[in-house]
Design a protein around this motif. Structure first.
Motif, PDB file in Angstrom:
ATOM      1  N   SER A   1       0.848  -1.200   0.000  1.00  0.00           N
ATOM      2  CA  SER A   1       0.000   0.000   0.000  1.00  0.00           C
ATOM      3  C   SER A   1       0.877   1.241   0.000  1.00  0.00           C
ATOM      4  O   SER A   1       2.087   1.158   0.281  1.00  0.00           O
ATOM      5  CB  SER A   1      -0.879   0.030   1.252  1.00  0.00           C
ATOM      6  N   GLY A   2       0.233   2.367  -0.270  1.00  0.00           N
ATOM      7  CA  GLY A   2       0.966   3.625  -0.248  1.00  0.00           C
ATOM      8  C   GLY A   2       1.604   3.889   1.107  1.00  0.00           C
ATOM      9  O   GLY A   2       2.776   4.251   1.209  1.00  0.00           O
ATOM     10  N   ALA A   3       0.822   3.679   2.157  1.00  0.00           N
ATOM     11  CA  ALA A   3       1.340   3.943   3.503  1.00  0.00           C
ATOM     12  C   ALA A   3       2.559   3.063   3.794  1.00  0.00           C
ATOM     13  O   ALA A   3       3.534   3.509   4.408  1.00  0.00           O
ATOM     14  CB  ALA A   3       0.242   3.700   4.530  1.00  0.00           C
TER      15      ALA A   3
ATOM     16  N   VAL B   1       5.531   4.460   2.179  1.00  0.00           N
ATOM     17  CA  VAL B   1       6.025   5.617   2.935  1.00  0.00           C
ATOM     18  C   VAL B   1       6.823   5.148   4.156  1.00  0.00           C
ATOM     19  O   VAL B   1       7.916   5.659   4.447  1.00  0.00           O
ATOM     20  CB  VAL B   1       4.838   6.545   3.333  1.00  0.00           C
TER      21      VAL B   1
ATOM     22  N   PHE C   1      -0.351  14.637   2.914  1.00  0.00           N
ATOM     23  CA  PHE C   1      -1.000  13.368   3.259  1.00  0.00           C
ATOM     24  C   PHE C   1      -0.084  12.243   2.805  1.00  0.00           C
ATOM     25  O   PHE C   1       0.267  12.155   1.632  1.00  0.00           O
ATOM     26  CB  PHE C   1      -2.379  13.216   2.595  1.00  0.00           C
ATOM     27  N   HIS C   2       0.300  11.385   3.752  1.00  0.00           N
ATOM     28  CA  HIS C   2       1.186  10.271   3.395  1.00  0.00           C
ATOM     29  C   HIS C   2       0.631   8.926   3.838  1.00  0.00           C
ATOM     30  O   HIS C   2       1.346   7.921   3.735  1.00  0.00           O
ATOM     31  CB  HIS C   2       2.573  10.490   4.008  1.00  0.00           C
TER      32      HIS C   2
ATOM     33  N   LYS D   1      -1.113   3.588  -5.933  1.00  0.00           N
ATOM     34  CA  LYS D   1      -2.374   3.950  -6.609  1.00  0.00           C
ATOM     35  C   LYS D   1      -2.444   3.458  -8.056  1.00  0.00           C
ATOM     36  O   LYS D   1      -2.610   2.272  -8.278  1.00  0.00           O
ATOM     37  CB  LYS D   1      -2.600   5.451  -6.500  1.00  0.00           C
TER      38      LYS D   1
HETATM   39  C1  LIG Z   1       0.460  11.180  -1.606  1.00  0.00           C
HETATM   40  C2  LIG Z   1      -0.055   9.979  -0.879  1.00  0.00           C
HETATM   41  N1  LIG Z   1       0.790   9.274  -0.126  1.00  0.00           N
HETATM   42  C3  LIG Z   1       0.375   8.172   0.537  1.00  0.00           C
HETATM   43  C4  LIG Z   1      -0.938   7.747   0.475  1.00  0.00           C
HETATM   44  C5  LIG Z   1      -1.372   6.517   1.219  1.00  0.00           C
HETATM   45  O1  LIG Z   1      -1.644   5.483   0.324  1.00  0.00           O
HETATM   46  P1  LIG Z   1      -2.540   4.237   0.768  1.00  0.00           P
HETATM   47  O2  LIG Z   1      -3.940   4.752   0.950  1.00  0.00           O
HETATM   48  O3  LIG Z   1      -2.402   3.262  -0.361  1.00  0.00           O
HETATM   49  O4  LIG Z   1      -1.961   3.717   2.026  1.00  0.00           O
HETATM   50  C6  LIG Z   1      -1.846   8.468  -0.305  1.00  0.00           C
HETATM   51  C7  LIG Z   1      -3.265   8.068  -0.372  1.00  0.00           C
HETATM   52  O5  LIG Z   1      -4.150   8.829  -0.687  1.00  0.00           O
HETATM   53  C8  LIG Z   1      -1.396   9.620  -0.998  1.00  0.00           C
HETATM   54  O6  LIG Z   1      -2.229  10.359  -1.745  1.00  0.00           O
END
Ligand SMILES: Cc1ncc(COP(=O)(O)O)c(C=O)c1O
Length: 437
Positions: free
Chosen positions: A113-115, A118, A141-142, A278
């Protein structure tokens, strides 16, 4: 089991078995999707300008992606890359390293996932730099895991009550020209907000203890805040001079969303590390950390990884997405789409007083709504009303922004002319409706 899959029945069941903290913007339940359309369980059609929050740059259920998923599902679904590795992950890393900015050797890892990307990018940066401080930005937002949530700026709803937060995060203002945190005006300001980093490295943290700066080239949830052309090269230079790694979080702004493969390319900056997720795999759960080979190579064996990271079906979906970009000239399509929508949004701004600012790059575009163009008082209720009005008329759009008053669009880059025009016409009707109130 739900016998009759109506949205109403599903809502009622959900209320019993899922907590309210996991919230949806609508009470419609979807059954299928194709291209720029989604269909609810009642068979109603919606044009999708949200793409599951920026995930569907190639469109829903693209045949190439579906084919790759099916093919891989029949061959191999999981062994764990750390136990028994396989080709699609290696090929995907090769491809990702080739398409990301930076004329230097790179390597990549995959997570879910994005998080998680990060979390890992920060781990890697800290390990390599042997320092702990991380600079993040206002409106950032991360993600929602502990560290990602700490890096995230807006308190409610993302952080409120979820402390204690992770240590060693320092937050600095971003180049939000419409609401300049320094009360200056571009270009007369000479982008003083970027030079502020030098002062920040005295007043909030020090170069000797700061591992990295993490920034979204265009802040997504924060309201599509788009810094001026000089901003990131200035920041990157200060980082370089102080041996601080520059991390671009391209999770929302990447994969062609701004008509370049990665948004940071608009600023001609080559990040040391990047996060990608994403639209990377058109809805399959895979994310990446990609960056300078020497930085990525710092980590000791088994220092990063996870059970599902680099899942082979997800890797094949991501590889198919890359093929679609090439075969359909998606970046060119994105450029044309961006120009068309920008023109229309600029017209909306002339028509509707409530639109205070139109901003973004390529088709990553947004409008900030205000009650009064002079005072810039945020019109967050109007933004909510617009989203609901459009939904009733068959269009899904999203609000965002730290103040909740920004309308953003994240439609497929290959959206057809007809559905694009219809969606924009619905937006216009929606603006007419909320402007009367
Ligand atoms: C710039 C950015 N970083 C990190 C995330 C987190 O991603 P995830 O929802 O897949 O954990 C998002 C999600 O909207 C994002 O827009």
């Amino acid at each position: 089991m739900v016998n009759k899959p109506t949205s109403k029945a599903l809502s009622e069941l959900r209320a019993q078995v899922m907590p309210p903290g996991l919230t949806s913007g609508t009470s419609q339940y979807v059954a299928s999707a194709k291209g720029a359309f989604v269909y609810d369980v009642e068979g109603n059609e919606f044009i999708d300008f949200a793409g599951g929050i920026g995930v569907m740059n190639v469109g829903h259920c693209h045949p190439k992606v579906v084919e790759a998923i099916k093919d891989q599902a029949e061959k191999l679904t999981h062994t764990c890359f750390m136990v028994l590795p396989y080709e699609p992950a290696v090929k995907l890393a090769q491809k990702l390293c080739a398409i990301t900015p930076g004329d230097f050797p790179k390597t990549a890892i995959f997570v879910n996932s994005g998080a998680e990307a990060v979390e890992n990018v920060v781990k890697i940066a800290r390990y390599h730099a042997k320092k702990t401080g991380i600079i993040a930005f206002e409106n950032a937002f991360h993600g929602r895991t502990q560290l990602a949530m700490t890096l995230t700026s807006k308190v409610k709803p993302y952080k409120f009550g979820f402390g204690p937060y992770a240590p060693e995060i320092y937050r600095m203002p971003i180049a939000y020209c419409y609401r300049c945190p320094f009360n200056l005006e571009y270009p007369g300001c000479d982008v003083a907000c970027a030079d502020h980093l030098n002062y920040f490295l005295i007043t909030h943290t020090a170069p000797e203890t700061t591992a990295a700066l993490i920034v979204e080239p265009i802040q997504g949830e924060g309201g599509f805040i788009t810094p001026p052309p000089e901003y990131f090269s200035k920041l990157a230079k200060i980082c370089k001079d102080n041996e601080i790694l520059f991390i671009a979080d391209e999770i929302q702004s990447g994969m062609g969303r701004t008509a370049k493969m990665f948004a940071i390319e608009h600023w001609n900056v080559e990040p040391d590390l990047m996060t990608v997720a994403k639209s990377f795999a058109a809805g399959m759960p895979i994310a990446a950390v990609v960056g300078k080979e020497e930085v990525m190579a710092s980590i000791h064996p088994f220092g990063v990884g996870g059970t599902y990271g680099a899942n082979p079906i997800c890797c094949r979906a991501a590889l198919a997405v890359m093929d679609v970009f090439e075969e359909e000239n998606l970046l060119q399509q994105a450029e044309a789409l961006g120009q068309k929508v920008r023109k229309r949004f600029d017209q909306f701004k002339e028509q509707f007083e409530i639109i205070g600012d139109v901003r973004g790059l390529g088709p990553m575009l947004a409008m900030e709504l205000v009650k009064d163009r002079e005072t810039k008082e945020p019109a967050d209720e109007a933004a909510k009303a617009l989203v609901q009005s459009c939904l009733k008329k068959g269009l899904v759009i999203l609000a965002c922004g730290t103040l909740g008053n920004v309308i953003r669009i994240l439609m497929p880059l290959n959206i057809g002319e007809k559905e694009l025009n219809k969606g924009l016409a619905i937006m216009e009707e929606g603006f007419t409706e909320i402007s009367k109130k």
